[in-house]
Design an enzyme around this catalytic site. Structure first.
Site, PDB file in Angstrom:
ATOM      1  N   ASP A 196       0.828  -1.209   0.000  1.00  0.00           N
ATOM      2  CA  ASP A 196       0.000   0.000   0.000  1.00  0.00           C
ATOM      3  C   ASP A 196       0.862   1.259   0.000  1.00  0.00           C
ATOM      4  O   ASP A 196       0.496   2.282  -0.590  1.00  0.00           O
ATOM      5  CB  ASP A 196      -0.914   0.008   1.222  1.00  0.00           C
ATOM      6  CG  ASP A 196      -2.050  -1.005   1.106  1.00  0.00           C
ATOM      7  OD1 ASP A 196      -2.229  -1.560   0.006  1.00  0.00           O
ATOM      8  OD2 ASP A 196      -2.735  -1.244   2.110  1.00  0.00           O
ATOM      9  N   ASN A 239      -5.204   8.964   0.973  1.00  0.00           N
ATOM     10  CA  ASN A 239      -5.459   8.381   2.290  1.00  0.00           C
ATOM     11  C   ASN A 239      -5.906   9.421   3.309  1.00  0.00           C
ATOM     12  O   ASN A 239      -7.050   9.434   3.732  1.00  0.00           O
ATOM     13  CB  ASN A 239      -4.204   7.672   2.810  1.00  0.00           C
ATOM     14  CG  ASN A 239      -4.328   6.167   2.769  1.00  0.00           C
ATOM     15  OD1 ASN A 239      -5.210   5.624   2.126  1.00  0.00           O
ATOM     16  ND2 ASN A 239      -3.435   5.492   3.457  1.00  0.00           N
ATOM     17  N   ASP A 240      -4.955  10.276   3.710  1.00  0.00           N
ATOM     18  CA  ASP A 240      -5.271  11.166   4.823  1.00  0.00           C
ATOM     19  C   ASP A 240      -4.359  12.379   4.881  1.00  0.00           C
ATOM     20  O   ASP A 240      -3.288  12.425   4.265  1.00  0.00           O
ATOM     21  CB  ASP A 240      -5.209  10.408   6.161  1.00  0.00           C
ATOM     22  CG  ASP A 240      -3.959   9.554   6.309  1.00  0.00           C
ATOM     23  OD1 ASP A 240      -2.879   9.991   5.848  1.00  0.00           O
ATOM     24  OD2 ASP A 240      -4.049   8.454   6.885  1.00  0.00           O
ATOM     25  N   ASP A 267      -2.818  15.250  20.566  1.00  0.00           N
ATOM     26  CA  ASP A 267      -1.594  15.095  19.783  1.00  0.00           C
ATOM     27  C   ASP A 267      -1.802  15.621  18.371  1.00  0.00           C
ATOM     28  O   ASP A 267      -0.854  16.024  17.705  1.00  0.00           O
ATOM     29  CB  ASP A 267      -1.176  13.624  19.715  1.00  0.00           C
ATOM     30  CG  ASP A 267      -0.443  13.159  20.961  1.00  0.00           C
ATOM     31  OD1 ASP A 267      -0.191  13.998  21.857  1.00  0.00           O
ATOM     32  OD2 ASP A 267      -0.126  11.956  21.049  1.00  0.00           O
ATOM     33  N   THR A 312      -8.855   2.930   6.880  1.00  0.00           N
ATOM     34  CA  THR A 312      -8.195   1.745   7.433  1.00  0.00           C
ATOM     35  C   THR A 312      -6.721   2.001   7.732  1.00  0.00           C
ATOM     36  O   THR A 312      -5.976   1.054   7.992  1.00  0.00           O
ATOM     37  CB  THR A 312      -8.316   0.556   6.452  1.00  0.00           C
ATOM     38  OG1 THR A 312      -7.839   0.959   5.161  1.00  0.00           O
ATOM     39  CG2 THR A 312      -9.755   0.093   6.338  1.00  0.00           C
ATOM     40  N   ALA A 313      -6.306   3.263   7.724  1.00  0.00           N
ATOM     41  CA  ALA A 313      -4.905   3.596   7.988  1.00  0.00           C
ATOM     42  C   ALA A 313      -4.785   4.273   9.353  1.00  0.00           C
ATOM     43  O   ALA A 313      -5.253   3.751  10.354  1.00  0.00           O
ATOM     44  CB  ALA A 313      -4.369   4.472   6.854  1.00  0.00           C
ATOM     45  N   SER A 363      -6.270   6.758  10.707  1.00  0.00           N
ATOM     46  CA  SER A 363      -7.553   7.029  11.359  1.00  0.00           C
ATOM     47  C   SER A 363      -8.033   5.820  12.148  1.00  0.00           C
ATOM     48  O   SER A 363      -8.527   5.952  13.283  1.00  0.00           O
ATOM     49  CB  SER A 363      -8.596   7.433  10.308  1.00  0.00           C
ATOM     50  OG  SER A 363      -9.875   7.601  10.890  1.00  0.00           O
ATOM     51  N   SER A 397      -6.176   3.422  13.403  1.00  0.00           N
ATOM     52  CA  SER A 397      -5.299   3.263  14.569  1.00  0.00           C
ATOM     53  C   SER A 397      -5.648   4.241  15.675  1.00  0.00           C
ATOM     54  O   SER A 397      -5.348   3.996  16.845  1.00  0.00           O
ATOM     55  CB  SER A 397      -3.835   3.457  14.149  1.00  0.00           C
ATOM     56  OG  SER A 397      -3.449   2.506  13.185  1.00  0.00           O
TER      57      SER A 397
END
Length: 399
Positions: free
Chosen positions: A138, A239-240, A269, A280-281, A283, A285
Site C-alpha cells: 500500500d 489516504n489522509d 496530539d 483503514t490507515a 484514522s 489506529s
C-alpha cells in the site's frame, strides 16, 4: 545514468571481438528520455454497476509508468519480468520508470530482452503516463499517486509484493492477464475519492475581518483574508491529511470549523482527516470507523485527545473543513503531512483547508478484480472480528 536521445544501430560483426561487443550491447538496455514520448492520454469510464465502472481507451495506451518498492530484490525481478513481457507482447508500449529505478535495474534488465526504458524528472513522467502500475504494498501506491498530487492521476493497476496490501487486488502471478484486460479495455475500475488540501501560512497579524480564501467556503468570517496569508498550492490526498504535534512535548490546540460552523477546539496530539480509503490507515489506529470506499464522506479523527468525549466524526463529502492552529498553542506549532509526506509546520494562526476533490475524473480510478475486493481485504488482511482462538475465524457464530 546516461539518457540517450535515440537508439543506436548494431553493426554486423566481422570478427570475434566484434561479435563479443555486439553480444554485450544486446544485453544492455538503453535509457531514453521520456520527453521524447507522446503526451499522456486519459481513458474514459463507463458505469457498469453501482460499484464498478469499465475502463475504455479511445486509442491503445502507449506509456506505462511502473513504480516499485525501492531496493527490494524480489520486486526488482518482478519489474524486469513484467517489462520484458510488455515489450515482447505489446511492442508499441513504452516502459517508464523513475530515475533512481533506472539506475537500479539497468545492469540486469537487458539480459531479459528489454532493449529500452524511459525515464526523466517527475514533471515529465506526469505528463507522459497513460497507466500507472505499482509493484509493492500500500505504501508503494501512496508514493506513486503522490507523484500526481497536484493533478489528475492515471488509472492505477496494483500488484501485491509488499507487507500490506489492502489496496492490492491482484497477485503478481496474474500480471499478464490483468495487464491484458487493461490494455484491451476489458478491466473494471473503482473510483477512490481524494481530498484537496491547502495551507494558509500567516504572514502578518490580522487586524480586520477576514474574507474568503482560494478554496471556496460558505462562511467568510472564519477563513482569513488572502492578503494576510501565503497560500500554498493545492495538494491531494488519497489516504489522509495529518496535523500532529510531532516532536513538541506539549499537546497542540486546533480550532476546527466545518462549513463555517465552529465544532470544537481539539487539545490533542493532533487530528487526521481521511478519505474512506484512508479509514483503514492512521484514522483506524486512532479509533476511527472503517468506511466503505463508496460512501461519500470525510472522516475527522482526533489523535490521543485530552478529552475522552472527543470522538471521531464523519461528515458529508461536500463539507468544507478549516483547521486553525490556535495562537494559544505552546511551542512552534504542529507538523502537516499529506499521505505520509511532510509538508512543513503549521504555526500558530496558520490554517489548513480541506475539502473533497471535485471536477472531471476526480478521485483515483483503481483497477479492481471484483466488487468484493474491499470485503476480502476487510476479512483477509484486517482479520475483522476475528476471535483469539486458533485459526482466527470471525466471531459471531450462534452457540
Amino acid at each position: 545514468m546516461r539518457l540517450l536521445i535515440r537508439r543506436t544501430g548494431i553493426t554486423r560483426p566481422h570478427s570475434v571481438q566484434a561479435r563479443r561487443s555486439t553480444w554485450i550491447r544486446l544485453l544492455s538496455t538503453e535509457i531514453l528520455h521520456a520527453e521524447l514520448l507522446p503526451d499522456r492520454q486519459s481513458p474514459h469510464y463507463v458505469q457498469e454497476s453501482t460499484s464498478l465502472s469499465s475502463l475504455v481507451w479511445d486509442k491503445p495506451l502507449e506509456n506505462v509508468l511502473i513504480v516499485k518498492k525501492p531496493w527490494d530484490h524480489n520486486v526488482r525481478e518482478s519489474l524486469i519480468q513484467m517489462a520484458s513481457h510488455i515489450q515482447r507482447r505489446y511492442p508499441r508500449v513504452n516502459i517508464l520508470v523513475e530515475e533512481h529505478v533506472a539506475d537500479e535495474v539497468q545492469k540486469q534488465i537487458g539480459a531479459a530482452g528489454v532493449t529500452a526504458i524511459h525515464t526523466g524528472p517527475g514533471e515529465v513522467l506526469r505528463n507522459k503516463t497513460d497507466l500507472l502500475v505499482t509493484l509493492g504494498g500500500d505504501g508503494t501506491i501512496l508514493h506513486a499517486t503522490s507523484m500526481f498530487a497536484s493533478g489528475e492521476v492515471p488509472p492505477v493497476l496494483s500488484f501485491s509484493l509488499g507487507t500490506l496490501g489492502f489496496l492490492l487486488p491482484f497477485d503478481f502471478k496474474d500480471f499478464k492477464t490483468a495487464f491484458d484486460m487493461v490494455y484491451s479495455s476489458q478491466a473494471s475500475v473503482v473510483n477512490r475519492a481524494r481530498l484537496a488540501c491547502q495551507k494558509m501560512s500567516i504572514r502578518k497579524e490580522i487586524t480586520h475581518l477576514p474574507s474568503q480564501s482560494h478554496i471556496e467556503h460558505n462562511s467568510t468570517h472564519v477563513y482569513g483574508n488572502p492578503d494576510d496569508y501565503n497560500l500554498s498550492p493545492l495538494t491531494y490526498a488519497m489516504n489522509d491529511i495529518n496535523i500532529h504535534r510531532g516532536a513538541e512535548p506539549h499537546l497542540t490546540k486546533l480550532d476546527i470549523h466545518v462549513d463555517g460552523e465552529f465544532i470544537t477546539r481539539a487539545i490533542a496530539d493532533g487530528v487526521t482527516i481521511a478519505t474512506p480509503t484512508g479509514s483503514t490507515a492512521y484514522s483506524l489506529s486512532s479509533g476511527g470507523s472503517i468506511v466503505h470506499p463508496r460512501v461519500a464522506c470525510i472522516l475527522l479523527t482526533p489523535i490521543c485527545p485530552r478529552s475522552l468525549s472527543f470522538r471521531p466524526l464523519i461528515f458529508p463529502a461536500t463539507s468544507k473543513i478549516c483547521i486553525t492552529a490556535s495562537s494559544e498553542s505552546r511551542g512552534r506549532g504542529a507538523e502537516l503531512s499529506v499521505d505520509g509526506i511532510a509538508k512543513g509546520l503549521v504555526r500558530p494562526s496558520d490554517k489548513i483547508l480541506v475539502e473533497s476533490e471535485t471536477g472531471h475524473n476526480s478521485g483515483i480510478w483503481c483497477v479492481a478484480k471484483t466488487d468484493r475486493d474491499w470485503v476480502s481485504g476487510l476479512n483477509g488482511l484486517l482479520g475483522f472480528n476475528s476471535s483469539f482462538g486458533k485459526g482466527g475465524e470471525a466471531s459471531g457464530d450462534v452457540a
